[in-house]
Enzyme design. Structure first.
Site, PDB file in Angstrom:
ATOM      1  N   LYS A 132       0.736  81.150 -31.130  1.00  0.00           N
ATOM      2  CA  LYS A 132       0.231  82.239 -31.968  1.00  0.00           C
ATOM      3  C   LYS A 132       0.993  82.266 -33.268  1.00  0.00           C
ATOM      4  O   LYS A 132       2.212  82.072 -33.289  1.00  0.00           O
ATOM      5  CB  LYS A 132       0.365  83.589 -31.259  1.00  0.00           C
ATOM      6  N   GLU A 201      -3.395  94.095 -35.016  1.00  0.00           N
ATOM      7  CA  GLU A 201      -2.309  95.033 -34.736  1.00  0.00           C
ATOM      8  C   GLU A 201      -2.188  96.124 -35.789  1.00  0.00           C
ATOM      9  O   GLU A 201      -2.267  95.869 -36.994  1.00  0.00           O
ATOM     10  CB  GLU A 201      -0.967  94.300 -34.655  1.00  0.00           C
TER      11      GLU A 201
END
Length: 286
Positions: A132, A201
């Site tokens: 990621k 996020e």
């Protein structure tokens, strides 16, 4: 069918007995777009991986380990060596979940080739199935480069903790229309570059919903929306290991209090000499 090592809980030692396993695959994760929500939690150790693995679709070895494990002020100081050590532990402790390892700050931004070298090292040394990275359109070329070379990539847009110094803190992102548009555009760019999923996020909920609708790969929300294709939390946050946690964290337990109480009871028994008892000592054989 592949195999992995099991872990002997009774002795806390690895037991090299092959056990059948079948992990979730990258295609299986992508197919969950718009279907049953994906469950992701962070893990940094073998034992935590064991406990979480039966309940999760993905385990994230996040660079949040810098703060959670090492007490660092942010994720910025985290090293590739840290990620490799903890990533390998989580792979050893799991058999079902797809394991994803964060690329730490400074290990991938310079060029697609730098990102490839770091990703290849992490995947070789850990056995993880994906990496990621943070960043939007500026990282699209890198995502495409890695994807074309057999490295599955999860993107990360919105609040990107590695950019805490540039952002000026961990505040929610997307309150202005310009920033909202950029977050959606960033997610689209990463998706079109071949990302297998995108973490969204710390954004206002309408942006998370817009991103989820706009891209073909699954979205994984954290401080985003229940309408994302999945959710992720830092495990220690949701277990109540820390006094302060972000607003978007639901504390599912208060294990920190239980640990403190257990330690207090142990200390009291040691000081009063009521531990150990004959049950915890070895007596001469008659």
């Amino acid at each position: 069918m592949s195999t992995t090592f099991t872990f002997d809980n009774s002795t806390s030692r690895a037991n090299p007995t092959p056990a059948p396993m079948r992990r979730l695959t990258v295609p299986a994760i992508r197919e969950r777009k718009g279907a049953e929500p994906l469950v992701m939690l962070t893990a940094y150790t073998v034992r935590m991986a064991q406990l979480l693995d039966p309940h999760c679709d993905m385990l994230l070895v996040g660079d949040s380990l810098g703060q959670v494990i090492y007490g660092l002020p942010s994720t910025v100081p985290v090293t590739v060596e840290m990620m490799c050590a903890h990533g390998a532990a989580v792979v050893r402790g799991s058999y079902h979940s797809l394991v994803v390892v964060d690329l730490p700050f400074g290990s991938y931004e310079a060029s697609p080739m730098q990102a490839f070298e770091t990703s290849a090292r992490i995947m070789k040394e850990t056995g993880a199935a994906a990496v990621k990275l943070e960043g939007g359109a500026v990282m699209a070329e890198t995502v495409a480069f890695l994807s074309a070379r057999g490295i599955p990539v999860i993107g990360h847009v919105g609040l990107t903790p590695q950019a805490v110094n540039a952002l000026g803190g961990y505040g929610v992102r997307g309150r202005s229309s310009a920033e909202a548009d950029k977050i959606v555009a960033d997610a689209k760019a990463i998706d079109q570059a071949g990302a297998i999923a995108v973490v969204v996020e710390g954004v206002v909920e309408p942006i998370a919903i817009a991103v989820t609708k706009a891209i073909a790969c699954p979205t994984i929300g954290i401080g985003a929306s229940a309408q994302c294709d999945g959710q992720v939390l830092v495990t220690e946050d949701m277990l109540g290991m820390f006094d302060r946690v972000p607003r978007f964290v639901k504390r599912y337990h208060e294990i920190g209090d239980e640990i403190a109480q257990a330690a207090a009871t142990y200390a009291s028994e040691v000081r009063s000499r009521s531990f150990p008892t004959p049950d915890q000592t070895y007596q001469p054989k008659i």
